[in-house]
Design a protein around this motif. Structure first.
Motif, mmCIF file in Angstrom:
data_model
loop_
_atom_site.group_PDB
_atom_site.id
_atom_site.type_symbol
_atom_site.label_atom_id
_atom_site.label_comp_id
_atom_site.label_asym_id
_atom_site.label_seq_id
_atom_site.Cartn_x
_atom_site.Cartn_y
_atom_site.Cartn_z
ATOM 1 N N UNK A 1 -1.471 -3.102 -10.506
ATOM 2 C CA UNK A 1 -1.763 -3.230 -9.076
ATOM 3 C C UNK A 1 -1.470 -4.681 -8.688
ATOM 4 N N UNK B 1 -1.508 -7.664 -2.473
ATOM 5 C CA UNK B 1 -0.610 -6.734 -1.781
ATOM 6 C C UNK B 1 -0.169 -7.258 -0.426
ATOM 7 N N UNK B 2 -1.050 -7.995 0.251
ATOM 8 C CA UNK B 2 -0.712 -8.457 1.597
ATOM 9 C C UNK B 2 0.480 -9.395 1.575
ATOM 10 N N UNK C 1 6.237 -3.550 -1.805
ATOM 11 C CA UNK C 1 5.082 -2.638 -1.841
ATOM 12 C C UNK C 1 5.557 -1.201 -2.083
ATOM 13 N N UNK D 1 6.200 -0.675 -5.683
ATOM 14 C CA UNK D 1 4.960 -0.428 -6.424
ATOM 15 C C UNK D 1 4.482 1.014 -6.206
ATOM 16 N N UNK D 2 4.557 1.479 -4.958
ATOM 17 C CA UNK D 2 4.021 2.812 -4.658
ATOM 18 C C UNK D 2 4.876 3.932 -5.225
ATOM 19 N N UNK D 3 6.180 3.824 -5.032
ATOM 20 C CA UNK D 3 7.016 5.024 -5.162
ATOM 21 C C UNK D 3 8.055 4.975 -6.277
ATOM 22 N N UNK E 1 -3.333 4.714 -2.732
ATOM 23 C CA UNK E 1 -2.677 3.427 -2.474
ATOM 24 C C UNK E 1 -1.646 3.553 -1.356
ATOM 25 N N UNK E 2 -1.147 4.773 -1.125
ATOM 26 C CA UNK E 2 -0.153 4.953 -0.064
ATOM 27 C C UNK E 2 -0.803 5.057 1.314
ATOM 28 N N UNK F 1 -5.162 1.169 -0.443
ATOM 29 C CA UNK F 1 -4.505 1.761 0.717
ATOM 30 C C UNK F 1 -4.261 0.774 1.837
ATOM 31 N N UNK G 1 -2.733 -2.161 2.218
ATOM 32 C CA UNK G 1 -1.379 -2.680 2.441
ATOM 33 C C UNK G 1 -0.480 -1.620 3.097
ATOM 34 N N UNK G 2 -0.770 -0.350 2.790
ATOM 35 C CA UNK G 2 0.096 0.709 3.311
ATOM 36 C C UNK G 2 -0.056 0.901 4.813
#
Lengths: 92, 944
Positions: free
Chosen positions: A27, A31-32, A39, A42-44, B653-654, B835, B837-838
């Motif tokens: 993680x 993230x900001x 990002x 990281x997610x997908x 997280x999404x 979540x 940031x998403x």
């Protein structure tokens, strides 16, 4: 049905485990501070190699612990099993 | 024996009566249905699936491509091969045209499963398998020896070969009996190994009572699935004979030569009176001679080779059998069955017709490599054998005997013994210095086979009766058409023609199909390769796979402590995950609609109660519990005071909503988190995953306490007065016990935790007690007779009137809290949470996202179907029709006096006041978009 050597319980049937996808996707610290693309990666985005792959498993029907496995996706051979937080071992 | 005209003289055994296709017959104990039908001269057993051609018994084992039957009595079973159905008294069966019928009554039999572990699993109790098992077992290894047939012996059952001077099958029976007496050996008869998976996980199906018919004892499982984990596996699976593609090769009376030999020797049946033999190799000679010795006239042997084995030629000459070398069978002829055989020299030459009622065919033998291939082994083409044999494999598996291409009996015994020795070493046992195998007779020197697959037809023949797959009615013409259409892979030809896809999975036809494809393409069959072998090796009944997991044991059923009360009071139940939840409680004469409207009115106007025990409950404890929950929920939890309650939403997280519920602070370091009923396990897993993999530094532990608590939701304007009566020690006024707080008190004398939360908008309390007291609490609440019980349907209506979404019904993993109109629950203060940031991604701030809104059908009596899509126009344009969104919840409301719905609609909040249309049946129904909060939008009712 794989025989997966849980680092806590020993070898158990695959049906006792839950698959958790690619390992070592941390993680992000902040993230900001990431761009949308970073990002989204990281997610997908995940690797999908043919060959050795470090992946996460959880012994859901046993000790309920997460751990990491290096498995060859072509042969299903398990090269290494190690605990969360440990670096990926060097395998042949 | 007069009733069985084709039974050999001197055959003995108990007479069994059976019925086939409406006629009564007799057979002998030890028969299969196939051998009994042959003994009675029944040639056409089934008809083919596409062309309706008559088909007879072709083989003597599970490789049978033709003789598909349906057992009618004692219990209906579809799609069995007559060659594997053991005969019993009272059997009633019919031949099938390719497809069977499922039973029209429940199966009374039991099915079971066994888990087993062993050092060495030997598959196949033929010469190689018995030799391997013997070596391993005598060294003390835990051995399982599995074989699909009733008796051990494999190929020895069908021949006249001797071992140590006695008939081979007697040696096999004695040797297996001796092994079985060893303490670590298990012999599984009538057991088909159907699947070979990773790490030597092997599935086998044991047929325990199928062969007993109506005499099967009820307490014994009919079939049992064995799940075996073996250190080492020896595959001694033998081989299947294959046929050759020539015209009419499907006529009843055409039979594999080895099968005919088995019928004569093992079943004591003559498959015909006068036979022609067509072969590419030496093996059919042994069959021809055994048949001749049993009294079948061998009219001629057509051998494609110029030079068959000399010993065999001499033996034919001794018996006066005409040997036609360099000849082929060009056609089997006859009406409905073979009456003559057309034989011709290869190339040019005069054909002649030989009268015969039997045509034995041998196109060579194919090792059974199915399990080896399933286990991940590679295959290589063996030119001498004309077949694929095992190559490399990573698993602790090896093939032995004919399964890896060893062709002599002596060789198979020795090979099996060697495999046994290697298995011992691999499983960590001391390998004995020497092992012995029984003495086999000298076998005639073998002449090489010539691999002829296809008999060329005259120029005007379209190959429409040269069958390659008998069960699928696939001919050489079909294969040529596939290749002509441009297909050059056997996998593609298989899918195009369906060759190899029947119940037999191409056991006799797979290689032949490949060879014909290769022939058409002008390549070698070895180069072309085979199709992939997949489990199951032979068909398995679903009942066997289900085992005991059927009916009420199919899936666990979870009930609350109050369940028996709900049952006694006529509740209708709804399945929510594995839970049985009361859906509604109809009174006499009420339908669901009437009951739910009544229950809703009671909750809004009076007082009502629901069993809310199934809500997921997780105890989150530890010095870092508050920090942990801050990271998990979109809103702030660390500021929650002990004694207070906060509603929370968690996202992935999404940024998509994952679950919602309340968080109760029990102490500085202790929270009780509730989840939706269906998501309780997933939320606990989610917590564990983050704690273990990302935040192992947090000192928090999570425990499921869902089943430790029973919960009664007491709802309605009069709930306070009911609670006051039940809990006289509790100050219930609004100042002493405000909204979103909890108190501990005795309720009806039971220690309870009471939470002032509401999922209906009404004044409400959730009373939690130890689940042991759940029923007592519920009965106490109900005792006065003034509280109306309500179920999940009413709960859904009440919450929908207030616009409270249900995760999983109004959300589907693509919905953010903002989409639900819940911006207020997303903290702006917290630096981060899962979540967050998403929510800054372009996609989550798109203006055309679907948003939760209310819908009011213009006709207040119309109930929109859940899932109905919404469009802008009153008539449908040409497809594709763009959809604006869809209905997620739809109910009749007592409070609103009309129907209403919730929906996810693109730009939904901008559309409030707009008219949209939803299809109901064939019509488009107009609806008005409204706020998702339809009842008490100012929240005036929650304090009573």
């Amino acid at each position: 049905m794989l025989l997966i050597p849980c680092p806590w319980c020993g070898p158990r049937d695959e049906a006792e485990f839950h698959y958790g996808g690619q390992a070592h996707i941390a993680y992000p610290d902040n993230p900001a501070a990431l761009s949308d693309e970073e990002w989204a990666r990281y997610l997908f985005f995940r690797d999908n190699p043919k060959g050795p792959f470090a992946e996460r498993w959880s012994h859901t029907a046993g000790c309920r612990r997460w751990f990491n496995v290096v498995r060859d996706t072509a042969t299903n051979e398990i090269h290494a099993v190690y605990r969360v937080g440990e670096p990926r071992p060097v395998t042949a | 024996m007069s009733g069985q005209p084709y039974r050999r003289e001197g055959a003995t055994g108990k007479t069994l009566r059976f019925r086939f296709d409406g006629r009564d017959y007799e057979g002998l104990e030890g028969d299969t249905l196939a051998s009994a039908l042959l003994a009675n001269g029944v040639r056409a057993v089934a008809s083919s699936i596409k062309l309706g051609r008559p088909r007879g018994v072709y083989a003597a084992g599970c490789e049978e491509p033709n003789a598909l039957v349906q057992i009618e009595e004692p219990f209906p079973e579809p799609m069995l091969t007559a060659t594997t159905v053991e005969l019993y008294d009272g059997l009633v069966a019919t031949g099938l045209p390719g497809q069977g019928r499922l039973a029209d009554r429940p199966d009374p039999a039991r099915y079971d499963a066994v888990h087993a572990h062993c050092d060495v699993l030997v598959v196949g109790a033929g010469p190689a398998g018995i030799a391997a098992a013997g070596v391993a077992a005598r060294a003390g290894a835990r051995v399982i020896l599995a074989d699909e047939r009733p008796a051990p012996g494999g190929s020895l059952l069908g021949t006249t070969e001797t071992l140590d001077g006695r008939p081979g099958h007697e040696w096999a029976a004695a040797e297996v009996a001796a092994l079985e007496a060893l303490p670590e050996v298990r012999v599984l008869r009538r057991t088909s190994v159907i699947g070979h998976y990773d790490d030597n996980y092997v599935i086998a199906v044991e047929r325990r009572t199928n062969h007993l018919g109506a005499a099967a004892p009820a307490h014994v499982a009919r079939e049992r699935v064995w799940r075996i984990r073996a250190k080492r596996v020896v595959l001694a699976t033998g081989g299947h004979e294959r046929f050759v593609a020539f015209a009419g090769n499907d006529l009843p009376g055409v039979m594999l030569a080895g099968a005919a030999r088995t019928y004569v020797n093992h079943y004591r049946v003559l498959p015909g009176r006068r036979a022609v033999v067509f072969t590419t190799n030496d093996s059919a000679y042994a069959a021809a001679l055994d048949l001749a010795d049993a009294g079948v006239e061998i009219a001629a042997i057509a051998d494609v080779r110029q030079a068959p084995g000399e010993t065999w030629a001499a033996r034919c000459a001794e018996r006066g059998i005409e040997l036609l070398t360099g000849h082929v069978v060009t056609a089997a002829l006859g009406e409905g069955e073979v009456s003559s055989v057309r034989v011709a020299p290869r190339g040019d030459g005069q054909a002649r017709e030989i009268p015969a009622d039997l045509l034995l065919v041998s196109g060579g033998w194919t090792p059974v490599v199915h399990l080896f291939s399933q286990a991940g082994g590679t295959l290589r083409y063996d030119e001498g054998l004309g077949a694929f044999v095992p190559g490399e494999i990573r698993q602790a598996v090896e093939a032995a005997g004919f399964a890896r291409g060893v062709t002599t009996l002596r060789g198979c015994l020795e090979d099996g013994a060697q495999a046994g020795r290697r298995a011992l070493a691999a499983a960590g046992f001391a390998v004995p210095s020497e092992t012995s195998v029984p003495a086999a007779e000298e076998e005639p020197a073998a002449a090489p086979a010539e691999h002829l697959w296809l008999v060329e037809a005259p120029g005007d023949d379209d190959y429409g009766a040269h069958f390659v797959d008998l069960q699928r009615d696939v001919t050489v013409a079909d294969v040529l058409r596939a290749v002509g259409a441009g297909l050059s892979s056997v996998e593609h030809v298989k899918r195009y023609t369906t060759a190899g896809t029947a119940h037999d999975q191409g056991k006799t036809s797979g290689l032949l199909t490949s060879a014909v494809v290769a022939h058409a393409l002008g390549v070698d069959v070895g180069e072309l390769g085979t199709t992939t072998f997949r489990a199951p090796y032979t068909p398995v009944s679903f009942a066997a796979l289900a085992g005991r997991d059927r009916g009420h044991l199919h899936d666990p059923i979870r009930v609350t402590a109050m369940h028996e009360w709900h049952v006694a009071h006529g509740a209708r139940f709804e399945n929510v995950g594995q839970w049985k939840r009361p859906w509604y409680y109809p009174r006499p004469g009420e339908d669901m609609e009437a009951a739910v409207l009544r229950e809703c009115r009671a909750a809004r106007e009076d007082v009502a109660a629901m069993d809310a025990s199934t809500l997921g409950k997780i105890d989150v404890v530890g010095p870092d519990a508050a920090v942990f929950l801050d990271r998990l929920y979109t809103n702030m939890m660390s500021t929650l005071k002990v004694g207070s309650i906060r509603y929370g939403v968690m996202c992935r997280a999404d940024g998509m909503v994952f679950d919602d519920g309340t968080v109760i602070r029990l102490a500085d370091d202790r929270f009780l988190v509730t989840t939706t009923t269906g998501n309780a396990a997933a939320v606990l897993d989610w917590m564990e995953e983050w704690l273990q993999t990302e935040w192992p530094d947090l000192r928090v532990s999570c425990t499921s306490v869902t089943e430790q608590w029973a919960t009664v939701a007491l709802v309605g304007p009069r709930s306070r007065e009911v609670l006051a009566r039940l809990a006289p020690g509790l100050a219930v006024d609004n100042d002493s016990f405000p909204f979103m707080t909890w108190r501990e008190a005795e309720v009806a004398g039971i220690p309870a935790r009471i939470c002032r939360i509401s999922f209906s908008g009404e004044l409400a309390y959730e009373i939690n007690v130890s689940s042991w007291y759940g029923l007592a609490l519920w009965e106490a609440v109900m005792a006065s007779g003034e509280v109306t019980p309500y179920g999940t349907e009413t709960m859904h209506v009440l919450r929908a009137e207030k616009g409270y979404p249900i995760v999983g019904q109004d959300t589907d993993g693509t919905v953010t809290p903002q989409d639900l109109g819940m911006e207020w629950i997303v903290s702006k203060k917290k630096a981060d949470f899962i979540g967050k940031r998403s929510f800054a991604r372009a996609d989550t701030s798109r203006p055309d996202r679907k948003q939760l809104v209310g819908l009011l059908p213009e006709d207040p009596g119309v109930l929109l179907p859940e899932g109905a899509h919404l469009v802008e126009t009153s008539s449908l344009p040409e497809p594709p029709v763009p959809t604006l969104g869809f209905v997620t919840s739809s109910y009749r409301s007592a409070a609103l006096g009309r129907t209403f719905a919730l929906a996810l609609v693109s730009r939904g909040r901008e559309r409030i006041g707009e008219r949209l249309y939803a299809p109901v049946g064939a019509e488009l129904v107009p609806v008005t978009v409204t706020s998702h909060v339809l009842y008490d939008p100012e929240g005036a009712r929650r304090d009573g």
